[in-house]
Design a protein around this motif. Structure first.
Motif, PDB file in Angstrom:
ATOM      1  N   GLY A  49       0.577  -1.205   0.014  1.00 40.49           N
ATOM      2  CA  GLY A  49       0.313  -0.282  -0.081  1.00 40.49           C
ATOM      3  C   GLY A  49       0.739   1.311  -0.062  1.00 40.49           C
ATOM      4  O   GLY A  49       0.174   2.141   0.705  1.00 40.49           O
ATOM      5  N   ASP A  50       1.902   1.187  -0.585  1.00 41.02           N
ATOM      6  CA  ASP A  50       2.982   2.969  -0.559  1.00 41.02           C
ATOM      7  C   ASP A  50       3.287   2.764  -1.597  1.00 41.02           C
ATOM      8  O   ASP A  50       3.150   1.621  -2.621  1.00 41.02           O
ATOM      9  N   GLU A  51       4.066   4.120  -1.939  1.00 44.89           N
ATOM     10  CA  GLU A  51       4.671   4.617  -3.791  1.00 44.89           C
ATOM     11  C   GLU A  51       5.546   3.249  -3.627  1.00 44.89           C
ATOM     12  O   GLU A  51       5.880   3.142  -3.008  1.00 44.89           O
ATOM     13  N   PRO A  52       5.987   2.652  -5.006  1.00 44.67           N
ATOM     14  CA  PRO A  52       6.824   1.667  -5.651  1.00 44.67           C
ATOM     15  C   PRO A  52       7.941   1.589  -5.642  1.00 44.67           C
ATOM     16  O   PRO A  52       7.983   2.617  -6.429  1.00 44.67           O
ATOM     17  N   PHE A  53       8.900   2.320  -5.193  1.00 42.52           N
ATOM     18  CA  PHE A  53      10.150   2.569  -4.462  1.00 42.52           C
ATOM     19  C   PHE A  53      11.167   1.912  -3.713  1.00 42.52           C
ATOM     20  O   PHE A  53      10.960   1.078  -2.674  1.00 42.52           O
TER      21      PHE A  53
ATOM     22  N   PRO B 167       6.470  11.625   5.217  1.00 39.13           N
ATOM     23  CA  PRO B 167       7.076  11.649   4.459  1.00 39.13           C
ATOM     24  C   PRO B 167       8.509  11.754   3.750  1.00 39.13           C
ATOM     25  O   PRO B 167       8.929  11.538   2.678  1.00 39.13           O
ATOM     26  N   THR B 168       9.273  11.110   4.725  1.00 43.48           N
ATOM     27  CA  THR B 168      11.180  11.327   4.446  1.00 43.48           C
ATOM     28  C   THR B 168      11.319  10.030   4.265  1.00 43.48           C
ATOM     29  O   THR B 168      12.249   9.343   4.243  1.00 43.48           O
ATOM     30  N   GLN B 169      10.008   8.845   4.902  1.00 38.40           N
ATOM     31  CA  GLN B 169      10.486   7.770   4.781  1.00 38.40           C
ATOM     32  C   GLN B 169      10.830   6.973   3.681  1.00 38.40           C
ATOM     33  O   GLN B 169      10.405   5.714   3.115  1.00 38.40           O
ATOM     34  N   HIS B 170      11.635   7.490   2.464  1.00 44.10           N
ATOM     35  CA  HIS B 170      12.339   6.547   1.635  1.00 44.10           C
ATOM     36  C   HIS B 170      13.189   5.602   1.804  1.00 44.10           C
ATOM     37  O   HIS B 170      14.022   6.037   2.673  1.00 44.10           O
TER      38      HIS B 170
END
Length: 159
Positions: free
Chosen positions: A24-28, A52-55
């Motif tokens: 359910g997260d952005e695909p990176f 939003p910094t959890q890249h």
């Protein structure tokens, strides 16, 4: 020219992006490997939790500064499904990490978002080299572009 080891690590980063999407997260997704190719750390995007910094690239930079010497960081390679955003590029540079290999570029993602009518990212896309000028960067990798585009399309409701 990327080696087979490079391609395995990069395919793993894309697989992590798919895991991120399934969660359910952005695909990176990203992988950190030592100079000899040993995987040291891997992660996927975790921004759905509200930060939003959890890249994954940012997580790699933080992880590396407490577990690797400056020389080990400089000799390491980060493999990632998508080119670093400016925040992650800066973290990479400040941590003194080495080479970056990415499957798709920020310019490609920006173009896809525009094509799909999706809102742009909140931060302007800049090539990694504009943030960290001395870094060795390789990408995009043509053989993985369609797969990453499909993941992004699913996330943005375009599939």
């Amino acid at each position: 020219m990327l080696s087979e080891t490079d391609m395995r690590r990069l395919r793993r980063a894309v697989a992590l992006a798919e895991e991120s999407l399934e969660a359910g997260d952005e695909p990176f997704g990203s992988v950190l490997a030592s100079v000899d190719g040993t995987v040291l750390f891997e992660d996927r995007n975790r921004v759905a939790g509200g930060d939003p910094t959890q890249h994954p690239e940012f997580a790699i930079a933080r992880w590396s500064t407490t577990r690797m010497s400056p020389g080990e960081r400089a000799a390491a390679t980060v493999y990632t499904s998508g080119e670093h955003c400016p925040m992650c590029s800066a973290a990479h540079g400040w941590a003194g990490l080495g080479r970056i290999v990415y499957a798709t570029s920020s310019a490609q993602l920006t173009s896809w978002l525009k094509e799909w009518g999706a809102p742009p990212a909140p931060v302007r896309a800049l090539p990694i080299g504009e943030i960290v000028p001395a870094i060795t960067v390789e990408g995009p990798v043509d053989s993985l572009v369609a797969r990453v585009r499909a993941l992004q399309a699913r996330f943005h409701g375009r599939s």
